[in-house]
Design a protein around this motif. Structure first.
Motif, PDB file in Angstrom:
ATOM      1  N   SER A 108     -12.165  20.254  12.185  1.00  0.00           N
ATOM      2  CA  SER A 108     -11.928  21.573  12.467  1.00  0.00           C
ATOM      3  C   SER A 108     -11.749  21.368  14.028  1.00  0.00           C
ATOM      4  CB  SER A 108     -12.901  22.313  12.073  1.00  0.00           C
ATOM      5  OG  SER A 108     -12.478  23.712  12.693  1.00  0.00           O
ATOM      6  N   TYR A 165      -8.047  22.026  16.056  1.00  0.00           N
ATOM      7  CA  TYR A 165      -8.059  23.115  17.133  1.00  0.00           C
ATOM      8  C   TYR A 165      -7.579  22.328  18.330  1.00  0.00           C
ATOM      9  CZ  TYR A 165      -8.626  26.373  20.829  1.00  0.00           C
ATOM     10  OH  TYR A 165      -8.469  27.112  21.914  1.00  0.00           O
ATOM     11  N   SER A 211      -4.254  23.201  21.111  1.00  0.00           N
ATOM     12  CA  SER A 211      -4.575  24.172  22.060  1.00  0.00           C
ATOM     13  C   SER A 211      -4.999  23.692  23.459  1.00  0.00           C
ATOM     14  CB  SER A 211      -5.614  24.876  21.612  1.00  0.00           C
ATOM     15  OG  SER A 211      -5.516  25.472  20.155  1.00  0.00           O
ATOM     16  N   ASN A 238     -11.981  30.214  17.205  1.00  0.00           N
ATOM     17  CA  ASN A 238     -10.402  29.791  16.413  1.00  0.00           C
ATOM     18  C   ASN A 238     -10.760  29.074  15.348  1.00  0.00           C
ATOM     19  OD1 ASN A 238      -8.511  30.992  18.607  1.00  0.00           O
ATOM     20  ND2 ASN A 238      -9.954  29.986  19.919  1.00  0.00           N
ATOM     21  N   SER A 270      -8.742  29.493  11.888  1.00  0.00           N
ATOM     22  CA  SER A 270      -7.349  29.093  12.044  1.00  0.00           C
ATOM     23  C   SER A 270      -6.954  27.657  11.664  1.00  0.00           C
ATOM     24  CB  SER A 270      -6.722  29.441  13.349  1.00  0.00           C
ATOM     25  OG  SER A 270      -7.180  28.387  14.314  1.00  0.00           O
ATOM     26  N   THR A 271      -8.035  26.905  11.794  1.00  0.00           N
ATOM     27  CA  THR A 271      -7.749  25.333  11.411  1.00  0.00           C
ATOM     28  C   THR A 271      -7.759  25.130  10.126  1.00  0.00           C
ATOM     29  OG1 THR A 271     -10.241  24.769  11.407  1.00  0.00           O
ATOM     30  CG2 THR A 271      -9.026  24.757  13.645  1.00  0.00           C
ATOM     31  N   GLY A 272      -8.039  26.238   9.164  1.00  0.00           N
ATOM     32  CA  GLY A 272      -7.919  25.923   7.720  1.00  0.00           C
ATOM     33  C   GLY A 272      -9.182  25.070   7.162  1.00  0.00           C
ATOM     34  N   ASP A 300     -14.162  33.674   9.286  1.00  0.00           N
ATOM     35  CA  ASP A 300     -14.921  33.687  10.615  1.00  0.00           C
ATOM     36  C   ASP A 300     -16.264  33.651  10.450  1.00  0.00           C
ATOM     37  OD1 ASP A 300     -12.624  33.926  12.067  1.00  0.00           O
ATOM     38  OD2 ASP A 300     -12.506  36.052  12.045  1.00  0.00           O
TER      39      ASP A 300
END
Length: 292
Positions: free
Chosen positions: A93, A97, A101, A217, A220-222, A227
């Motif tokens: 993860s 990210y 990013s 975040n 958002s990495t799947g 959260d």
């Protein structure tokens, strides 16, 4: 900290070397990260740096058995069941990210860094190291090194509450150093390795901030179902506070000496993790400008 059951894990990003031994070689403290690692070790664990960091590279005479994690760490469901597989999921993860990013003005694209799990001792591009060093990043070989028993030490010796997200914070912090290495930020600590406003403290606080940015975040990495909860974030804050310079010095030497700081105070470490988490933006992690 629930992984998606059907999320694919990439176990190639983590290597399990098992046990090892410290080979030949004398201490090589000078400029750069190897010296910082030894200084950090001396501060955190009250040991002679010469007993921890060896010479300038791996000793081919020391055998270190390896273990392939690919067979047992394949999905997010595996990461929820096994500590080693959880490390794989966390590393996956974090790297997912940062691959997407890095700051737009980055001079280089993200290069993956492997995490090496070891027991007792390990040979690295920065020299030989024992478990007493704690988790660390070696810029010479661009790898993160971790003995999982550190997390027990974090609770038993440093008074942290522990928990899965405390582990995630520690790993994300080390990958923050990898990002700093890629961006050339590590060069700012040359010759400025101790003191309340030193380059070393600023470097460590930025890594804390980067860990918070990833945490914001991560979904958002799947890799994760949702959260992180407030309780999980508190695990990270508690771990950050436990390894503040002031708290460690008070526990180990009975007094606080800001001139010996290398990582920042408990309050600063929590502050900068929170800054990263609340903003979710790497650009908010500028610890090299102004007050910290």
């Amino acid at each position: 900290m629930d992984f998606r059951d059907n999320a694919d894990l990439d176990a190639s990003q983590v290597e399990n070397r098992g046990g090892g031994g410290i080979g030949r070689g004398g201490l090589a403290i000078g400029g750069g990260a190897a010296g910082i690692i030894a200084l950090i070790a001396a501060l955190l664990f009250g040991v002679n740096p010469g007993d921890i960091m060896g010479g300038g590279g791996s000793d081919p005479g020391v055998a270190q058995p390896t273990s392939n994690l690919a067979d047992k760490c394949q999905t997010g469901a595996d990461a929820d069941q096994s500590e080693e597989c959880r490390v794989v999921g966390i590393v996956n993860s974090i790297q997912e990210y940062w691959a997407d990013s890095l700051p737009q003005d980055a001079s280089a694209s993200y290069t993956p860094a492997k995490t090496v799990l070891f027991s007792e001792a390990v040979n690295t591009g920065c020299g030989q190291a024992s478990s007493q060093v704690g988790p660390f990043y070696c810029p010479n070989d661009q790898q993160v090194y971790l003995d999982l028993t550190f997390f027990d030490e974090l609770q038993s010796r440093f008074g942290a509450k522990g928990g899965p997200f405390a582990q995630a914070y520690v790993i994300a912090h080390e990958y923050g150093h990898h990002v700093q290495n890629l961006l050339g930020t590590m060069e700012k600590v040359q010759g400025d390795q101790q003191g309340a406003t030193s380059g070393s403290v600023r470097l460590e606080l930025q890594a804390d901030c980067y860990a918070g940015v990833w945490a914001k975040n991560a979904v958002s990495t799947g890799l994760y179902e949702k959260d992180f909860t407030r309780a999980e974030i508190q695990e990270a804050l508690d771990a950050a506070a436990a390894v503040g310079d002031d708290r460690i010095q008070e526990r180990t030497q009975g007094r606080v000496d800001p001139e010996g700081f290398t990582h920042g105070t408990s309050e600063q470490r929590m502050k900068w993790f929170t800054t990263g988490y609340q903003s979710g933006a790497p650009g908010r992690c500028d610890t090299f400008s102004g007050d910290i």
